[in-house]
Design an enzyme around this catalytic site. Structure first.
Site, PDB file in Angstrom:
ATOM      1  CG  HIS A  89      -0.034   0.229   2.492  1.00  0.00           C
ATOM      2  ND1 HIS A  89       0.674  -0.801   3.086  1.00  0.00           N
ATOM      3  CD2 HIS A  89       0.274   1.342   3.211  1.00  0.00           C
ATOM      4  CE1 HIS A  89       1.350  -0.329   4.115  1.00  0.00           C
ATOM      5  NE2 HIS A  89       1.134   0.974   4.208  1.00  0.00           N
ATOM      6  CG  HIS A  98       7.414   5.385   1.308  1.00  0.00           C
ATOM      7  ND1 HIS A  98       6.890   6.414   2.058  1.00  0.00           N
ATOM      8  CD2 HIS A  98       7.478   4.301   2.132  1.00  0.00           C
ATOM      9  CE1 HIS A  98       6.662   5.981   3.283  1.00  0.00           C
ATOM     10  NE2 HIS A  98       7.003   4.698   3.362  1.00  0.00           N
TER      11      HIS A  98
HETATM   12  P1  ATP Z   1       4.434  -3.873  11.804  1.00  0.00           P
HETATM   13  O1  ATP Z   1       4.712  -2.523  12.429  1.00  0.00           O
HETATM   14  O2  ATP Z   1       3.423  -4.659  12.585  1.00  0.00           O
HETATM   15  O3  ATP Z   1       5.650  -4.624  11.459  1.00  0.00           O
HETATM   16  P2  ATP Z   1       3.380  -2.321   9.611  1.00  0.00           P
HETATM   17  O4  ATP Z   1       4.493  -1.319   9.797  1.00  0.00           O
HETATM   18  O5  ATP Z   1       2.993  -2.705   8.233  1.00  0.00           O
HETATM   19  O6  ATP Z   1       3.711  -3.650  10.380  1.00  0.00           O
HETATM   20  P3  ATP Z   1       1.860  -0.457  11.123  1.00  0.00           P
HETATM   21  O7  ATP Z   1       3.039  -0.175  12.024  1.00  0.00           O
HETATM   22  O8  ATP Z   1       0.527  -0.569  11.754  1.00  0.00           O
HETATM   23  O9  ATP Z   1       2.072  -1.793  10.330  1.00  0.00           O
HETATM   24  O10 ATP Z   1       1.865   0.675  10.025  1.00  0.00           O
HETATM   25  C1  ATP Z   1       0.828   0.846   9.067  1.00  0.00           C
HETATM   26  C2  ATP Z   1       1.315   1.850   8.045  1.00  0.00           C
HETATM   27  O11 ATP Z   1       1.576   3.103   8.681  1.00  0.00           O
HETATM   28  C3  ATP Z   1       2.642   1.480   7.357  1.00  0.00           C
HETATM   29  O12 ATP Z   1       2.635   2.047   6.058  1.00  0.00           O
HETATM   30  C4  ATP Z   1       3.677   2.178   8.184  1.00  0.00           C
HETATM   31  O13 ATP Z   1       4.834   2.464   7.445  1.00  0.00           O
HETATM   32  C5  ATP Z   1       2.948   3.471   8.545  1.00  0.00           C
HETATM   33  N1  ATP Z   1       3.420   3.976   9.833  1.00  0.00           N
HETATM   34  C6  ATP Z   1       3.572   3.284  10.973  1.00  0.00           C
HETATM   35  N2  ATP Z   1       4.004   4.066  11.972  1.00  0.00           N
HETATM   36  C7  ATP Z   1       4.132   5.294  11.451  1.00  0.00           C
HETATM   37  C8  ATP Z   1       4.538   6.567  11.968  1.00  0.00           C
HETATM   38  N3  ATP Z   1       4.902   6.724  13.225  1.00  0.00           N
HETATM   39  N4  ATP Z   1       4.559   7.617  11.127  1.00  0.00           N
HETATM   40  C9  ATP Z   1       4.181   7.491   9.845  1.00  0.00           C
HETATM   41  N5  ATP Z   1       3.773   6.331   9.300  1.00  0.00           N
HETATM   42  C10 ATP Z   1       3.760   5.250  10.079  1.00  0.00           C
END
Ligand code: ATP
Ligand code: MG
Length: 183
Positions: free
Chosen positions: A42, A123
């Site tokens: 995504h 990205h």
């Molecule tokens: P996991 O953290 O469980 O390994 P994930 O990173 O895919 O998996 P999430 O951390 O819930 O899942 O993130 C969902 C989306 O939001 C992803 O695109 C992630 O890069 C983005 N994201 C997560 N944390 C942040 C943040 N602090 N700031 C901006 N984007 C974020």
């Protein structure tokens, strides 16, 4: 016991027509990190983090009020950030993309949601914990036709994204609720 908050973010889902060739291309790369599950590909527009469940309806109304301009993305830059995120980025941004992010941030702020102020960097994460940039080129045309509000959930098979709101980017005028009559 109180109900746990939702972990939410607005994103563009990767269309199947992009996902399939992109995954086939990614399989040929030598990746020294952890690839993102194909189902989870995504492009994040706005990350909200923890949101009380009671605020879900507000976010659904907000999503429905966003501009519905469709656009085309060209993911043509394979890059590695120092934090180990291997990703594809567009070298040029269609105007409708930052404009949609801006509209989301403004509407969220107006509703007192906490939003990031950092510059938006479009990205698509391919893999995490990478140290090496694979030697490859890419150019994936991505027709952005849908805005989605996802809830990120941890399950036995890893992180799963559940779409809790979907809005087409179909060029239609956004229909707004009629204004309340003035007394
Ligand atoms: P996991 O953290 O469980 O390994 P994930 O990173 O895919 O998996 P999430 O951390 O819930 O899942 O993130 C969902 C989306 O939001 C992803 O695109 C992630 O890069 C983005 N994201 C997560 N944390 C942040 C943040 N602090 N700031 C901006 N984007 C974020
Ligand atoms: Mg994460």
């Amino acid at each position: 016991m109180s109900t746990p908050p939702l972990r939410l973010f607005f994103a563009l889902p990767c269309p199947d027509a992009v996902r399939v060739p992109l995954c086939a291309w990614r399989e040929k790369l030598v990746i020294d990190g952890q690839p993102v599950a194909a189902a989870n590909l995504h492009l994040t527009l706005v990350f909200l983090g923890a949101v009380p469940r009671a605020r879900k309806a507000e976010l659904l109304a907000l999503g429905a009020s966003m501009p519905r301009t469709p656009f085309e993305l060209h993911l043509d830059n394979l890059l590695l950030w120092r934090n180990g995120i291997l990703h594809l980025a567009p070298s040029t941004l269609p105007e409708a993309l930052p404009s949609l992010v801006h509209s989301l941030r403004e509407a969220l702020q107006a509703c007192q949601f906490e939003v990031e102020h950092r510059t938006f960097r479009a990205h698509l994460t391919l893999a995490r914990h990478c140290r090496r940039l694979p030697d490859a080129t890419a150019d994936f045309a991505w027709p952005a036709r849908e805005l989605v509000l996802y809830s990120s959930e941890n399950g036995p098979h890893g992180t799963h994204y559940h779409a809790i709101g979907r809005w087409p980017l179909d060029g239609e005028e956004v229909s707004r609720a009629p204004a309340a009559p003035t007394p």
